[in-house]
Design an enzyme around this catalytic site. Sequence first.
Site, mmCIF file in Angstrom:
data_model
loop_
_atom_site.group_PDB
_atom_site.id
_atom_site.type_symbol
_atom_site.label_atom_id
_atom_site.label_comp_id
_atom_site.label_asym_id
_atom_site.label_seq_id
_atom_site.Cartn_x
_atom_site.Cartn_y
_atom_site.Cartn_z
ATOM 1 N N ARG A 197 -17.320 21.801 10.397
ATOM 2 C CA ARG A 197 -15.981 22.331 9.511
ATOM 3 C C ARG A 197 -15.037 21.154 9.351
ATOM 4 O O ARG A 197 -13.811 21.200 9.398
ATOM 5 C CB ARG A 197 -15.481 23.256 10.010
ATOM 6 C CG ARG A 197 -16.092 24.554 9.868
ATOM 7 C CD ARG A 197 -16.267 25.113 8.447
ATOM 8 N NE ARG A 197 -17.116 26.388 8.557
ATOM 9 C CZ ARG A 197 -18.605 26.507 8.734
ATOM 10 N NH1 ARG A 197 -19.174 25.335 8.386
ATOM 11 N NH2 ARG A 197 -19.267 27.557 8.714
ATOM 12 N N SER B 117 -12.973 32.635 7.362
ATOM 13 C CA SER B 117 -12.764 32.742 8.775
ATOM 14 C C SER B 117 -11.401 31.902 9.344
ATOM 15 O O SER B 117 -11.188 30.724 8.793
ATOM 16 C CB SER B 117 -13.942 31.866 9.479
ATOM 17 O OG SER B 117 -15.108 32.677 9.407
ATOM 18 N N GLU C 178 -9.654 27.041 11.740
ATOM 19 C CA GLU C 178 -10.348 26.600 10.824
ATOM 20 C C GLU C 178 -9.508 26.423 9.485
ATOM 21 O O GLU C 178 -9.669 25.683 8.848
ATOM 22 C CB GLU C 178 -11.436 27.434 10.516
ATOM 23 C CG GLU C 178 -12.295 27.164 9.175
ATOM 24 C CD GLU C 178 -13.770 27.569 9.242
ATOM 25 O OE1 GLU C 178 -14.389 28.039 10.379
ATOM 26 O OE2 GLU C 178 -14.336 27.929 8.149
HETATM 27 C C1 LIG Z 1 -14.303 35.495 1.210
HETATM 28 C C2 LIG Z 1 -14.405 34.170 1.958
HETATM 29 C C3 LIG Z 1 -15.554 33.615 2.611
HETATM 30 C C4 LIG Z 1 -15.856 32.580 2.990
HETATM 31 N N1 LIG Z 1 -16.848 32.198 3.673
HETATM 32 C C5 LIG Z 1 -17.211 30.918 4.058
HETATM 33 C C6 LIG Z 1 -18.424 30.575 4.642
HETATM 34 O O1 LIG Z 1 -19.377 31.311 4.775
HETATM 35 N N2 LIG Z 1 -18.352 29.388 5.121
HETATM 36 C C7 LIG Z 1 -17.338 28.311 5.041
HETATM 37 O O2 LIG Z 1 -17.535 27.306 5.398
HETATM 38 N N3 LIG Z 1 -16.212 28.651 4.341
HETATM 39 C C8 LIG Z 1 -15.930 29.931 4.168
HETATM 40 N N4 LIG Z 1 -14.768 30.282 3.429
HETATM 41 C C9 LIG Z 1 -13.872 29.430 3.435
HETATM 42 C C10 LIG Z 1 -13.719 28.570 1.993
HETATM 43 O O3 LIG Z 1 -14.246 29.156 0.887
HETATM 44 C C11 LIG Z 1 -14.536 27.143 2.277
HETATM 45 O O4 LIG Z 1 -13.829 26.474 3.252
HETATM 46 C C12 LIG Z 1 -14.351 26.388 0.815
HETATM 47 O O5 LIG Z 1 -15.310 25.668 0.995
HETATM 48 C C13 LIG Z 1 -13.043 25.833 0.580
HETATM 49 O O6 LIG Z 1 -13.195 25.224 -0.732
HETATM 50 P P1 LIG Z 1 -11.918 25.194 -1.592
HETATM 51 O O7 LIG Z 1 -12.177 24.593 -3.005
HETATM 52 O O8 LIG Z 1 -11.357 26.673 -1.906
HETATM 53 O O9 LIG Z 1 -10.573 24.229 -0.957
HETATM 54 P P2 LIG Z 1 -9.164 24.617 -0.624
HETATM 55 O O10 LIG Z 1 -9.091 25.823 0.378
HETATM 56 O O11 LIG Z 1 -8.451 24.654 -1.927
HETATM 57 O O12 LIG Z 1 -8.911 23.560 0.219
HETATM 58 C C14 LIG Z 1 -9.439 23.119 1.538
HETATM 59 C C15 LIG Z 1 -9.016 21.809 2.082
HETATM 60 O O13 LIG Z 1 -9.533 20.742 1.216
HETATM 61 C C16 LIG Z 1 -8.423 19.945 0.555
HETATM 62 N N5 LIG Z 1 -9.001 19.717 -0.672
HETATM 63 C C17 LIG Z 1 -9.476 20.565 -1.480
HETATM 64 N N6 LIG Z 1 -10.177 19.877 -2.535
HETATM 65 C C18 LIG Z 1 -10.005 18.717 -2.329
HETATM 66 C C19 LIG Z 1 -10.154 17.569 -3.335
HETATM 67 N N7 LIG Z 1 -10.948 17.620 -4.416
HETATM 68 N N8 LIG Z 1 -10.170 16.256 -2.668
HETATM 69 C C20 LIG Z 1 -9.341 16.105 -1.406
HETATM 70 N N9 LIG Z 1 -8.997 17.078 -0.605
HETATM 71 C C21 LIG Z 1 -9.325 18.286 -1.292
HETATM 72 C C22 LIG Z 1 -7.007 20.600 0.797
HETATM 73 O O14 LIG Z 1 -6.106 19.967 0.752
HETATM 74 C C23 LIG Z 1 -7.488 21.499 1.940
HETATM 75 O O15 LIG Z 1 -7.093 20.808 3.057
HETATM 76 C C24 LIG Z 1 -14.710 31.528 2.647
HETATM 77 C C25 LIG Z 1 -13.638 32.011 2.292
HETATM 78 C C26 LIG Z 1 -13.431 33.314 1.729
HETATM 79 C C27 LIG Z 1 -11.996 33.842 1.136
#
Ligand SMILES: Cc1cc2nc3c(=O)[nH]c(=O)nc-3n(C[C@H](O)[C@H](O)[C@H](O)COP(=O)(O)OP(=O)(O)OC[C@H]3O[C@@H](n4cnc5c(N)ncnc54)[C@H](O)[C@@H]3O)c2cc1C
Length: 311
Positions: free
Chosen positions: A175, A225, A295
């Site tokens: 992560r 998580s 996380e």
């Molecule tokens: C129901 C549910 C289930 C989930 N299951 C999992 C799972 O099984 N495994 C897992 O690992 N995660 C899981 N997650 C968490 C999440 O979906 C992941 O971490 C996901 O990959 C985050 O992507 P995001 O686009 O939503 O990033 P965001 O939440 O928008 O951002 C995450 C971080 O990345 C940065 N960021 C985002 N985009 C960029 C970019 N383009 N350039 C630079 N920085 C950036 C942000 O500043 C922040 O620090 C889950 C979430 C939910 C709601």
Amino acid sequence: MRKKSIEQLKEIVKGEVLLNEPLSKHTSFRIGGPAEIFCRPVDAEDIKNILNWAKRNRQPVTPIGNGTNLLVSDDGISGVVIQLSNNISGIEFDSNSVFVKSGNTIKDLINAAMKRGLGGIEFAWGIPGAIGGSIVMNAGTNSHFLSKFVKYVQVIDFNGKEYKLLHDDLKFDYRYSILQDEPLILTEAVLSLEKADEEEIKKAISDASNKRKGKQPLEYPCAGSIFKNPPTTYAGKILEEAKCKGMRVGDAMISELHANFIVNLGHATAIDVLTLIRKAQETVYKQKDLILELEVRLLGDFNTNLLLKKK
Ligand SMILES: Cc1cc2nc3c(=O)[nH]c(=O)nc-3n(C[C@H](O)[C@H](O)[C@H](O)COP(=O)(O)OP(=O)(O)OC[C@H]3O[C@@H](n4cnc5c(N)ncnc54)[C@H](O)[C@@H]3O)c2cc1C
């Protein structure tokens, strides 16, 4: 912010520029105060123009993706929030390599790859993030991480300079990627996928989907998580053993279904969630002498002294 400067920003950006946009509309937790300036660029040129404007006007910059791993402060985020979600999308193939823009979802990528007879990343089916955010977080399951497939990424630094970072430059860990600590925006990623038959891919998708069914409280807003798994066990198991399920602060509750998920029962605030995180950490620490690490990413102003941290 001066009206004239905002008008200048709107003139140089092709995508949307919104003022005081509630971030609760852009996070899966449905929590978060306003972004002072919220931009949805449509391409790399837009991103550079926003970054140059922010530098000239001394405004801090915060990139977000689909907002599915975020707890945003009730006071919101000052400066410019740049959203890289479905506004920045496009998927192209060259043999086993796929060029994917940061705003595409993991689901988009798996579906597009399947049509080309490419797979390997189906384990990530059900992770609701955009590709950029998912690479920043090195998203995955307990045994599979997105990083395994990443050849290189295209980034723009906060001075507007564009360059490439190779897999090893990204310093991936559980992560973690270096992108969490650097002022960089990921705009595109190049992944190397494996040849696979459509039926095998469909089966892998169905397996991944079945593993999640009934185990995650998807009927409520949440952010996945909350804590990272400690090296040899699962945070959810530890929280369950410590009897944290059902623990509540305001409308924030530790899910009865999955102890590593905090759900928003309706009107939870960021401070409710943070207080609940602290309560869960303390309960676990007292019983197990273990500090669970976050996380979920905290954005905006928070009193992080509230949290227990490893020394
Ligand atoms: C129901 C549910 C289930 C989930 N299951 C999992 C799972 O099984 N495994 C897992 O690992 N995660 C899981 N997650 C968490 C999440 O979906 C992941 O971490 C996901 O990959 C985050 O992507 P995001 O686009 O939503 O990033 P965001 O939440 O928008 O951002 C995450 C971080 O990345 C940065 N960021 C985002 N985009 C960029 C970019 N383009 N350039 C630079 N920085 C950036 C942000 O500043 C922040 O620090 C889950 C979430 C939910 C709601």
